[in-house]
Write a protein that holds these residues in place. Structure first.
Motif, mmCIF file in Angstrom:
data_model
loop_
_atom_site.group_PDB
_atom_site.id
_atom_site.type_symbol
_atom_site.label_atom_id
_atom_site.label_comp_id
_atom_site.label_asym_id
_atom_site.label_seq_id
_atom_site.Cartn_x
_atom_site.Cartn_y
_atom_site.Cartn_z
ATOM 1 N N TYR A 259 0.552 -1.658 -0.408
ATOM 2 C CA TYR A 259 0.296 -0.078 0.038
ATOM 3 C C TYR A 259 0.995 1.275 0.507
ATOM 4 C CZ TYR A 259 -3.934 -2.195 1.259
ATOM 5 O OH TYR A 259 -5.663 -3.544 1.326
ATOM 6 N N ARG A 260 2.059 1.166 0.431
ATOM 7 C CA ARG A 260 2.692 2.519 1.217
ATOM 8 C C ARG A 260 3.810 2.665 -0.439
ATOM 9 N NH1 ARG A 260 1.599 0.510 4.926
ATOM 10 N NH2 ARG A 260 1.073 2.014 7.352
ATOM 11 N N HIS A 261 3.803 2.088 -1.066
ATOM 12 C CA HIS A 261 3.976 1.745 -2.251
ATOM 13 C C HIS A 261 3.130 2.066 -3.282
ATOM 14 C CE1 HIS A 261 8.392 1.359 -1.353
ATOM 15 N NE2 HIS A 261 7.757 0.226 -0.077
ATOM 16 N N GLY A 262 1.931 2.627 -3.205
ATOM 17 C CA GLY A 262 0.728 2.641 -4.605
ATOM 18 C C GLY A 262 0.220 1.088 -5.366
ATOM 19 N N ILE A 263 0.944 -0.126 -4.353
ATOM 20 C CA ILE A 263 0.966 -1.440 -4.940
ATOM 21 C C ILE A 263 -0.543 -2.283 -4.476
ATOM 22 C CG2 ILE A 263 1.929 -2.936 -5.156
ATOM 23 C CD1 ILE A 263 4.490 -1.591 -5.774
ATOM 24 N N ILE A 264 -1.167 -2.659 -5.506
ATOM 25 C CA ILE A 264 -1.607 -3.901 -5.131
ATOM 26 C C ILE A 264 -1.361 -5.554 -4.589
ATOM 27 C CG2 ILE A 264 -4.251 -5.248 -5.007
ATOM 28 C CD1 ILE A 264 -4.534 -2.346 -3.218
ATOM 29 N N ALA A 265 -1.081 -6.535 -3.653
ATOM 30 C CA ALA A 265 -0.665 -7.236 -3.726
ATOM 31 C C ALA A 265 -1.471 -8.739 -3.328
ATOM 32 C CB ALA A 265 0.395 -7.973 -2.605
ATOM 33 N N SER A 266 -1.868 -9.490 -4.655
ATOM 34 C CA SER A 266 -3.035 -9.716 -4.470
ATOM 35 C C SER A 266 -2.484 -11.654 -4.582
ATOM 36 C CB SER A 266 -3.663 -9.833 -5.922
ATOM 37 O OG SER A 266 -4.537 -11.368 -5.493
ATOM 38 N N PHE A 267 -3.195 -12.550 -3.552
ATOM 39 C CA PHE A 267 -2.830 -13.289 -3.356
ATOM 40 C C PHE A 267 -3.697 -14.452 -3.641
ATOM 41 C CE2 PHE A 267 0.357 -11.773 -0.323
ATOM 42 C CZ PHE A 267 1.067 -12.489 -0.091
ATOM 43 N N MET A 268 -4.531 -14.434 -4.541
ATOM 44 C CA MET A 268 -5.801 -15.224 -5.555
ATOM 45 C C MET A 268 -4.726 -16.190 -5.751
ATOM 46 S SD MET A 268 -8.312 -13.753 -7.909
ATOM 47 C CE MET A 268 -8.794 -14.698 -8.355
ATOM 48 N N ALA A 269 -5.342 -17.623 -5.779
ATOM 49 C CA ALA A 269 -4.772 -18.800 -6.067
ATOM 50 C C ALA A 269 -4.292 -18.643 -7.930
ATOM 51 C CB ALA A 269 -5.298 -20.072 -6.017
ATOM 52 N N LYS A 270 -5.386 -18.135 -8.038
ATOM 53 C CA LYS A 270 -5.203 -17.838 -10.239
ATOM 54 C C LYS A 270 -5.778 -16.720 -10.577
ATOM 55 C CE LYS A 270 -4.666 -20.222 -13.909
ATOM 56 N NZ LYS A 270 -3.793 -21.140 -14.688
ATOM 57 N N GLN A 271 -5.283 -15.371 -11.143
ATOM 58 C CA GLN A 271 -5.264 -14.679 -11.454
ATOM 59 C C GLN A 271 -5.753 -14.209 -12.810
ATOM 60 O OE1 GLN A 271 -5.408 -11.368 -9.912
ATOM 61 N NE2 GLN A 271 -4.228 -11.793 -8.781
ATOM 62 N N THR A 272 -5.722 -15.507 -14.221
ATOM 63 C CA THR A 272 -6.499 -15.658 -15.037
ATOM 64 C C THR A 272 -5.688 -16.855 -15.617
ATOM 65 O OG1 THR A 272 -5.320 -15.238 -17.415
ATOM 66 C CG2 THR A 272 -4.020 -14.402 -15.680
ATOM 67 N N SER A 273 -6.399 -17.424 -16.604
ATOM 68 C CA SER A 273 -6.249 -18.708 -17.077
ATOM 69 C C SER A 273 -5.170 -18.214 -17.997
ATOM 70 C CB SER A 273 -7.523 -19.009 -18.511
ATOM 71 O OG SER A 273 -8.320 -18.251 -19.122
ATOM 72 N N ALA A 274 -4.153 -17.399 -18.764
ATOM 73 C CA ALA A 274 -3.415 -17.188 -18.944
ATOM 74 C C ALA A 274 -1.886 -17.919 -18.777
ATOM 75 C CB ALA A 274 -3.613 -15.393 -19.985
ATOM 76 N N LEU A 275 -1.917 -16.991 -17.564
ATOM 77 C CA LEU A 275 -0.711 -17.255 -16.637
ATOM 78 C C LEU A 275 -0.692 -18.395 -15.567
ATOM 79 C CD1 LEU A 275 -0.631 -13.523 -16.197
ATOM 80 C CD2 LEU A 275 0.904 -14.787 -17.423
ATOM 81 N N PRO A 276 0.402 -18.667 -15.529
ATOM 82 C CA PRO A 276 0.192 -19.552 -14.145
ATOM 83 C C PRO A 276 -0.265 -19.683 -13.015
ATOM 84 C CG PRO A 276 2.300 -19.943 -15.427
ATOM 85 C CD PRO A 276 1.779 -18.899 -15.682
ATOM 86 N N GLY A 277 -0.356 -20.184 -11.526
ATOM 87 C CA GLY A 277 -1.125 -19.611 -10.772
ATOM 88 C C GLY A 277 0.053 -19.992 -9.562
ATOM 89 N N CYS A 278 -0.500 -19.209 -8.713
ATOM 90 C CA CYS A 278 -0.124 -18.917 -7.595
ATOM 91 C C CYS A 278 0.661 -19.647 -6.352
ATOM 92 C CB CYS A 278 0.013 -18.063 -6.715
ATOM 93 S SG CYS A 278 -0.283 -16.444 -7.502
ATOM 94 N N GLY A 279 1.130 -20.692 -6.334
ATOM 95 C CA GLY A 279 1.751 -21.388 -5.543
ATOM 96 C C GLY A 279 1.080 -21.200 -3.332
ATOM 97 N N GLY A 280 1.533 -22.299 -2.587
ATOM 98 C CA GLY A 280 1.988 -21.469 -1.614
ATOM 99 C C GLY A 280 2.767 -22.717 -0.674
ATOM 100 N N HIS A 281 3.527 -23.660 -1.304
ATOM 101 C CA HIS A 281 3.586 -24.141 -0.628
ATOM 102 C C HIS A 281 4.951 -24.460 0.310
ATOM 103 C CE1 HIS A 281 5.286 -24.217 -5.620
ATOM 104 N NE2 HIS A 281 3.554 -24.667 -5.329
ATOM 105 N N ILE A 282 4.241 -25.467 0.841
ATOM 106 C CA ILE A 282 4.773 -26.166 2.757
ATOM 107 C C ILE A 282 6.289 -26.813 2.560
ATOM 108 C CG2 ILE A 282 4.069 -27.032 4.650
ATOM 109 C CD1 ILE A 282 1.902 -25.441 4.250
ATOM 110 N N HIS A 283 7.315 -26.821 3.112
ATOM 111 C CA HIS A 283 8.594 -27.662 3.267
ATOM 112 C C HIS A 283 8.683 -27.858 4.469
ATOM 113 C CE1 HIS A 283 10.442 -26.874 -0.207
ATOM 114 N NE2 HIS A 283 10.240 -25.516 -0.472
ATOM 115 N N GLN A 284 8.268 -29.137 5.050
ATOM 116 C CA GLN A 284 8.322 -30.041 5.916
ATOM 117 C C GLN A 284 8.691 -30.671 6.525
ATOM 118 O OE1 GLN A 284 4.299 -31.824 5.465
ATOM 119 N NE2 GLN A 284 4.217 -32.009 3.399
ATOM 120 N N SER A 285 9.471 -31.385 8.099
ATOM 121 C CA SER A 285 10.342 -31.975 8.125
ATOM 122 C C SER A 285 10.265 -32.508 10.067
ATOM 123 C CB SER A 285 11.614 -31.906 8.222
ATOM 124 O OG SER A 285 12.306 -30.593 9.018
#
Length: 452
Positions: free
Chosen positions: A236-262
């Motif tokens: 916000y402080r840079h005039g930017i909106i950050a979006s964590f939707m999983a899929k913004q558009t069918s034309a591009l890959p989606g956004c992962g939230g991968h979890i690493h575990q041990s």
């Protein structure tokens, strides 16, 4: 610092207000300011927090589909809220205002079954009783747009201006082009107690990826939740909106939230997933854990893919898995095994999208892995070598409704998380599906308006 030192620091602080927050069922941070005196009093006796945060959806629309835990039938009473002093931070972009997370209790001695953070703590206790210390971390991909909340509303959220142009993953140029923003992300997040392991551009216009440093699982979930909100606030402080939707558009890959575990021993000295004498260095514990996750995955999928939009990401060829598969360092699989290092041996859960509630996703990862250990499940699923999309069996549910019905009727899900949580969570997912199903989409209008 211990409790007395912390109280002393707050009393001596220049701040008269404290920010506190909970995380709702959708993973949205909900909170408020409390006067310092009220906050100090709440440390001893707890305080009331309106139960409506578990009685409405992310758009603040009250559930009307037989949600039991709260609603008009309860008068939206207060739940008991308890401050977790271990979550203390200061917010560097808000003049170092003190910040704490809180948990919900049904009664003073009983956790609230539908509170995501309390659910995770319950699963952690099971792991510790089995002599394990879960060490986790999460990484996120997200889109950045040169917009404000007002400009997005004026556009009806259509055709937002991407922060950068073109498909330019790992771009030094694009990061340099927006260096003030990226510098703030890295430095302010670190000051906020959410240290990053790495930060880089991902393929796609305005797409960024960040990996959060690993830690104990509860701290990892706290960091992940706070990361998403902090990124939005810094943006916000840079005039930017950050979006964590999983899929913004069918034309591009989606956004992962991968979890690493041990899993480590209780002293955090030995990574129990690694065995140099075993085939591929995969310990028996790791194999049981992996087998449990594979078996449980379709039964608890909404905890990894919680929205309508989540399933637009889980499609062939879009860097997201579609079936119950595992493989060594294979990014086409649901579970990517990395077992070459004594300290770095881990499993990456790649089904998880950036739109998840981290507490629920990590609880699901851990509980399903422990299920495999408890039942000594054999790793019968063969390793996937090559393209995981070519595996045509064990396909995961393809939409939120089907996934929610499977979880709702799952004996395994109820064993892992309890009847009350499964009932509440799946009803909120059914609600999300029904809200979507009642809407007329742009796709329908474009397709049917004139031609049909």
């Amino acid at each position: 610092m211990d409790k007395n030192e912390l109280i002393k620091r707050i009393k001596e602080s220049k701040h008269s207000k404290i920010k506190v927050a909970i995380v709702d069922i959708d993973g949205v941070l909900r909170g408020k300011f409390m006067h310092r005196d009220k906050f100090l009093s709440a440390l001893e006796s707890g305080f009331g927090f309106c139960s409506v945060v578990f009685g409405w959806d992310m758009g603040d629309v009250s559930y009307t589909n037989d949600i039991q835990v709260t609603g008009w039938h309860t008068g939206y009473n207060d739940f008991e809220a308890r401050v977790d002093l271990d979550t203390f931070r200061t917010i560097p972009w808000e003049e170092d205002t003190p910040f704490f997370l809180v948990d919900f209790a049904k009664e003073k001695t009983e956790d609230l079954a539908v509170c995501p953070r309390s659910l995770l703590r319950k699963i952690i206790a099971e792991a510790e009783n089995m002599k394990y210390t879960p060490m986790f971390s999460q990484e996120f991909e997200w889109f950045n747009f040169r917009e404000t909340s007002d400009s997005l509303k004026e556009k009806s959220h259509q055709n937002p201006q991407a922060l950068t142009h073109g498909m330019f993953g790992y771009s030094i140029l694009r990061m340099s082009e927006n260096s003030d923003y990226f510098d703030d992300l890295f430095n302010l997040l670190d000051s906020f107690g959410v240290p990053l392991e790495g930060l880089h551009t991902e393929t796609g216009p305005g797409v960024t990826e960040a990996a959060i440093q690993y830690s104990g699982i509860l701290e990892a979930a706290d960091r992940a939740v706070l990361f998403k909100t902090a990124v939005k606030e810094i943006a916000y402080r840079h005039g930017i909106i950050a979006s964590f939707m999983a899929k913004q558009t069918s034309a591009l890959p989606g956004c992962g939230g991968h979890i690493h575990q041990s899993l480590w021993d209780l002293k955090k000295e030995e990574n129990l997933f690694f065995d140099e004498k075993a085939k591929d260095n995969m310990s028996e514990t790791m194999q049981y854990f992996l087998a449990g996750q594979l078996k449980c995955l379709p039964e608890i999928l909404p905890m990894f893919a919680p929205t309508i939009n989540s399933y637009k990401r889980l499609v062939v060829g879009a860097w997201a898995p579609i079936n119950q598969t595992w493989g060594h360092d294979n990014r086409t699989c649901s579970l990517r095994v990395l077992a070459s290092g004594k300290k770095s041996a881990r499993i990456e859960h790649r089904v998880v999208g950036s739109d998840v509630n981290p507490y629920l996703a990590m609880a699901a990862c851990l509980a399903s892995g422990l299920y495999g250990i408890k039942n000594k499940l054999t790793l019968d699923t063969p390793e996937t070598k090559g393209n995981g999309y070519d595996i045509k069996k064990e396909i995961l549910p393809s939409n939120l409704w089907d996934a929610s019905q499977k979880m709702k009727n799952s004996i395994i899900a109820k064993e892992l998380f309890g009847n009350e949580f499964v009932d509440h969570f799946t009803k909120t997912r059914e609600w999300e599906w029904k809200q979507f199903s009642a809407e007329v989409t742009d796709w329908e209008t474009k397709r049917y308006f004139e031609i049909i």
